[in-house]
Write a protein that holds these residues in place. Structure first.
Motif, mmCIF file in Angstrom:
data_model
loop_
_atom_site.group_PDB
_atom_site.id
_atom_site.type_symbol
_atom_site.label_atom_id
_atom_site.label_comp_id
_atom_site.label_asym_id
_atom_site.label_seq_id
_atom_site.Cartn_x
_atom_site.Cartn_y
_atom_site.Cartn_z
ATOM 1 N N VAL A 72 0.835 -1.206 0.000
ATOM 2 C CA VAL A 72 0.000 0.000 0.000
ATOM 3 C C VAL A 72 0.868 1.255 0.000
ATOM 4 O O VAL A 72 0.653 2.172 -0.805
ATOM 5 C CB VAL A 72 -0.961 0.006 1.212
ATOM 6 N N THR A 73 1.860 1.308 0.891
ATOM 7 C CA THR A 73 2.689 2.509 0.990
ATOM 8 C C THR A 73 3.453 2.765 -0.309
ATOM 9 O O THR A 73 3.496 3.893 -0.806
ATOM 10 C CB THR A 73 3.672 2.396 2.166
ATOM 11 N N ALA A 74 4.058 1.718 -0.878
ATOM 12 C CA ALA A 74 4.790 1.888 -2.139
ATOM 13 C C ALA A 74 3.835 2.293 -3.261
ATOM 14 O O ALA A 74 4.179 3.120 -4.108
ATOM 15 C CB ALA A 74 5.517 0.595 -2.502
ATOM 16 N N GLY A 75 2.633 1.711 -3.261
ATOM 17 C CA GLY A 75 1.639 2.065 -4.274
ATOM 18 C C GLY A 75 1.195 3.508 -4.156
ATOM 19 O O GLY A 75 1.025 4.213 -5.169
ATOM 20 N N ILE A 76 1.002 3.969 -2.920
ATOM 21 C CA ILE A 76 0.614 5.364 -2.676
ATOM 22 C C ILE A 76 1.706 6.310 -3.182
ATOM 23 O O ILE A 76 1.434 7.296 -3.876
ATOM 24 C CB ILE A 76 0.371 5.604 -1.171
ATOM 25 N N VAL A 77 2.954 6.003 -2.839
ATOM 26 C CA VAL A 77 4.074 6.850 -3.252
ATOM 27 C C VAL A 77 4.201 6.865 -4.773
ATOM 28 O O VAL A 77 4.408 7.919 -5.390
ATOM 29 C CB VAL A 77 5.394 6.380 -2.605
ATOM 30 N N LYS A 78 4.051 5.696 -5.411
ATOM 31 C CA LYS A 78 4.135 5.629 -6.875
ATOM 32 C C LYS A 78 3.069 6.513 -7.520
ATOM 33 O O LYS A 78 3.346 7.241 -8.482
ATOM 34 C CB LYS A 78 3.977 4.186 -7.347
ATOM 35 N N ALA A 90 8.281 6.141 -10.569
ATOM 36 C CA ALA A 90 8.331 4.763 -10.055
ATOM 37 C C ALA A 90 7.747 3.799 -11.074
ATOM 38 O O ALA A 90 6.807 4.135 -11.803
ATOM 39 C CB ALA A 90 7.576 4.659 -8.737
ATOM 40 N N ALA A 91 8.307 2.609 -11.104
ATOM 41 C CA ALA A 91 7.827 1.534 -11.983
ATOM 42 C C ALA A 91 7.537 0.295 -11.145
ATOM 43 O O ALA A 91 8.121 0.106 -10.082
ATOM 44 C CB ALA A 91 8.889 1.208 -13.040
ATOM 45 N N GLY A 92 6.649 -0.552 -11.653
ATOM 46 C CA GLY A 92 6.359 -1.819 -10.986
ATOM 47 C C GLY A 92 5.255 -1.728 -9.966
ATOM 48 O O GLY A 92 4.478 -0.777 -9.943
ATOM 49 N N GLY A 93 5.170 -2.742 -9.116
ATOM 50 C CA GLY A 93 4.121 -2.807 -8.114
ATOM 51 C C GLY A 93 3.922 -4.231 -7.639
ATOM 52 O O GLY A 93 4.850 -5.049 -7.654
ATOM 53 N N LYS A 94 2.705 -4.546 -7.267
ATOM 54 C CA LYS A 94 2.373 -5.857 -6.708
ATOM 55 C C LYS A 94 1.863 -6.791 -7.799
ATOM 56 O O LYS A 94 1.092 -6.389 -8.668
ATOM 57 C CB LYS A 94 1.298 -5.685 -5.632
ATOM 58 N N GLU A 103 8.797 -2.250 -19.027
ATOM 59 C CA GLU A 103 8.140 -1.306 -19.934
ATOM 60 C C GLU A 103 8.027 0.078 -19.296
ATOM 61 O O GLU A 103 8.253 1.103 -19.956
ATOM 62 C CB GLU A 103 6.753 -1.832 -20.304
ATOM 63 N N GLU A 104 7.696 0.118 -18.015
ATOM 64 C CA GLU A 104 7.581 1.407 -17.327
ATOM 65 C C GLU A 104 8.940 2.084 -17.170
ATOM 66 O O GLU A 104 9.041 3.318 -17.224
ATOM 67 C CB GLU A 104 6.901 1.216 -15.975
ATOM 68 N N LEU A 105 10.005 1.287 -16.989
ATOM 69 C CA LEU A 105 11.348 1.858 -16.895
ATOM 70 C C LEU A 105 11.765 2.485 -18.226
ATOM 71 O O LEU A 105 12.478 3.497 -18.252
ATOM 72 C CB LEU A 105 12.355 0.789 -16.475
ATOM 73 N N LYS A 106 11.320 1.902 -19.329
ATOM 74 C CA LYS A 106 11.598 2.492 -20.644
ATOM 75 C C LYS A 106 10.941 3.861 -20.763
ATOM 76 O O LYS A 106 11.536 4.820 -21.274
ATOM 77 C CB LYS A 106 11.091 1.567 -21.754
ATOM 78 N N GLY A 151 19.349 9.833 -12.476
ATOM 79 C CA GLY A 151 19.703 8.443 -12.729
ATOM 80 C C GLY A 151 19.920 7.608 -11.485
ATOM 81 O O GLY A 151 20.208 6.408 -11.574
ATOM 82 N N ARG A 152 19.793 8.209 -10.306
ATOM 83 C CA ARG A 152 19.891 7.430 -9.066
ATOM 84 C C ARG A 152 18.615 6.612 -8.895
ATOM 85 O O ARG A 152 17.556 6.977 -9.417
ATOM 86 C CB ARG A 152 20.104 8.356 -7.869
ATOM 87 N N TRP A 153 18.696 5.533 -8.134
ATOM 88 C CA TRP A 153 17.515 4.687 -7.985
ATOM 89 C C TRP A 153 17.450 4.039 -6.599
ATOM 90 O O TRP A 153 18.437 3.946 -5.886
ATOM 91 C CB TRP A 153 17.477 3.600 -9.061
ATOM 92 N N ALA A 154 16.253 3.613 -6.254
ATOM 93 C CA ALA A 154 16.010 2.817 -5.039
ATOM 94 C C ALA A 154 14.983 1.758 -5.405
ATOM 95 O O ALA A 154 14.109 1.991 -6.244
ATOM 96 C CB ALA A 154 15.493 3.696 -3.905
ATOM 97 N N ILE A 155 15.098 0.598 -4.793
ATOM 98 C CA ILE A 155 14.155 -0.497 -5.043
ATOM 99 C C ILE A 155 13.607 -1.001 -3.715
ATOM 100 O O ILE A 155 14.356 -1.184 -2.746
ATOM 101 C CB ILE A 155 14.829 -1.661 -5.800
#
Length: 384
Positions: A72-78, A90-94, A103-106, A151-155
């Motif tokens: 939920v928290t990651a989805g809210i932030v995205k 942000a890309a991805g999710g559950k 595709e979203e990273l592209k 270009g920095r990232w977090a996962i």
């Protein structure tokens, strides 16, 4: 490495619409204030910190201890980052959304003029590390990749152990990583296990080197060695190995089997040999090299070559962010039901704060220094 204990049991239910709207508004304000104060790098660094991430989850009123703390928290932030141009996307999710990450990273790379292949490779490698190179009985089902305009990232990704119905959250940060396969995490949240098949610990350097050596051999020879090991372990001589002090001694073969079957994917090994793979990162990215193949190879390394992975589960016990649940309450009424009036007042206050200059925010910083000394009543911290 910042590690965290978090009780993340599998939870059902959903976030009511009235609360989700407030969560988005509050998260939006927090992120804007952070960017104004620390820049986009500061936001990524905090998202990659398991303690800060859990505190944000508690602040916006989500369950303090559920698997939904992550999703939920990651989805809210995205969603917040998608609505405005704040310099981070942000890309991805559950579940199915995680498979849309490439595709979203592209799309994000096109917006920020970045090389998408670099981020897609990183996404795949990070997922492989937390499913293959580090095995603790958790299967990944959530993967969110945050990228800023520099270009920095977090996962932030999460796995579920269906047997115990607990989740485990893995945090990564680009500015912290020296190697993807030697203690690369910014943090890991979850309940500590007695042992884990850990091939990314610093003490596993020799293991990684020897593994790459035997990969260069004929896969048929490796298969014969695995069969000989299986025959040995089915005999009358029990095999024991003490992983580290103050942990119970567990039969070695049983320990490997606890993570699943020992099955060798010969095609993956043939491909690795054809490509002359010479580092562990490349090996993990080989298609078809999954958890069962690595388990089989690791058992051969232990019993035939006397080379061992680490069996330490990389989780410790850090500060507890539960006190942030006292800001507005919790969705599941812990430590008390959500107070809508308080929630709206907090949003209104932060909106006004955002309009003010940095000097005017010094008052708020003084308040936070006072609040750090406050300890929450332990009796109110209960599983939801």
């Amino acid at each position: 490495m910042r590690r965290g204990i978090a009780e993340l049991p599998l939870h059902g239910g959903h976030v009511p619409h009235w609360l989700a709207l407030r969560m988005k508004r509050l998260a939006n304000l927090v992120i804007k204030l952070l960017i104004d104060e620390y820049g986009t790098q500061g936001v990524l660094e905090r998202l990659a910190d398991p303690i800060w991430f859990q505190a944000l989850n508690n602040l916006i009123g989500m369950d303090w201890d559920s698997s939904g703390s992550t999703t939920v928290t990651a989805g809210i932030v995205k969603e917040v980052l998608s609505k405005e141009d704040l310099g981070i996307k942000a890309a991805g999710g559950k579940g199915a959304k995680s498979r849309k990450t490439p595709e979203e990273l592209k799309q994000i790379s096109e917006i920020y003029d970045l090389n998408p292949e670099e981020y897609i490779k990183t996404s795949k490698l990070v997922a492989k590390v937390d499913t293959v190179a580090l095995q603790t009985g958790y299967q990944l089902y959530h993967h969110v990749f945050f990228v800023d305009q520099e270009g920095r990232w977090a996962i932030v990704q999460q796995g579920m152990n269906p047997q115990v119905k607990l989740a485990r959250r893995y945090h990564w940060f680009s500015e912290k990583i020296e190697s993807f396969t030697l203690e690369p995490h910014k943090g890991i949240s979850g309940i500590q296990s007695d042992y884990a098949l850990n091939t990314i610990a610093k003490e596993a350097k020799e293991y990684q080197k020897t593994l790459l050596d035997i990969i260069s051999e004929n896969p048929t020879k490796i298969e014969r060695e695995i069969k000989s090991v299986e025959a040995l372990t089915k005999g009358y001589a029990p095999l024991f190995y003490k992983p580290y002090e103050k942990r119970k001694v567990i039969p070695l073969f049983k320990r490997y089997q606890s993570f699943g079957k020992l099955e060798l994917n010969k095609r993956a090994l043939e491909l690795a040999r054809e490509l002359s793979v010479d580092n562990y990162d490349e090996l993990l990215l080989i298609k078809g090299l999954g958890p069962s193949t690595l388990r089989a190879l690791s058992l051969v390394l232990e019993l035939i070559y006397d080379v061992h992975p680490s069996w330490k589960d990389p989780i410790t016990h850090p500060p507890d962010p539960f006190k942030f649940a006292y800001a507005v309450g919790g969705k599941d009424r812990v430590p008390f039901p959500i107070e809508r009036g308080t929630y709206d007042e907090l949003i209104s206050f932060l909106e006004k704060l955002l309009d003010k200059g940095k000097n005017d925010r010094e008052v708020v910083k003084q308040v936070t220094k006072i609040s750090r000394k406050w300890k929450f009543p332990e009796k109110e911290k209960r599983p939801t």
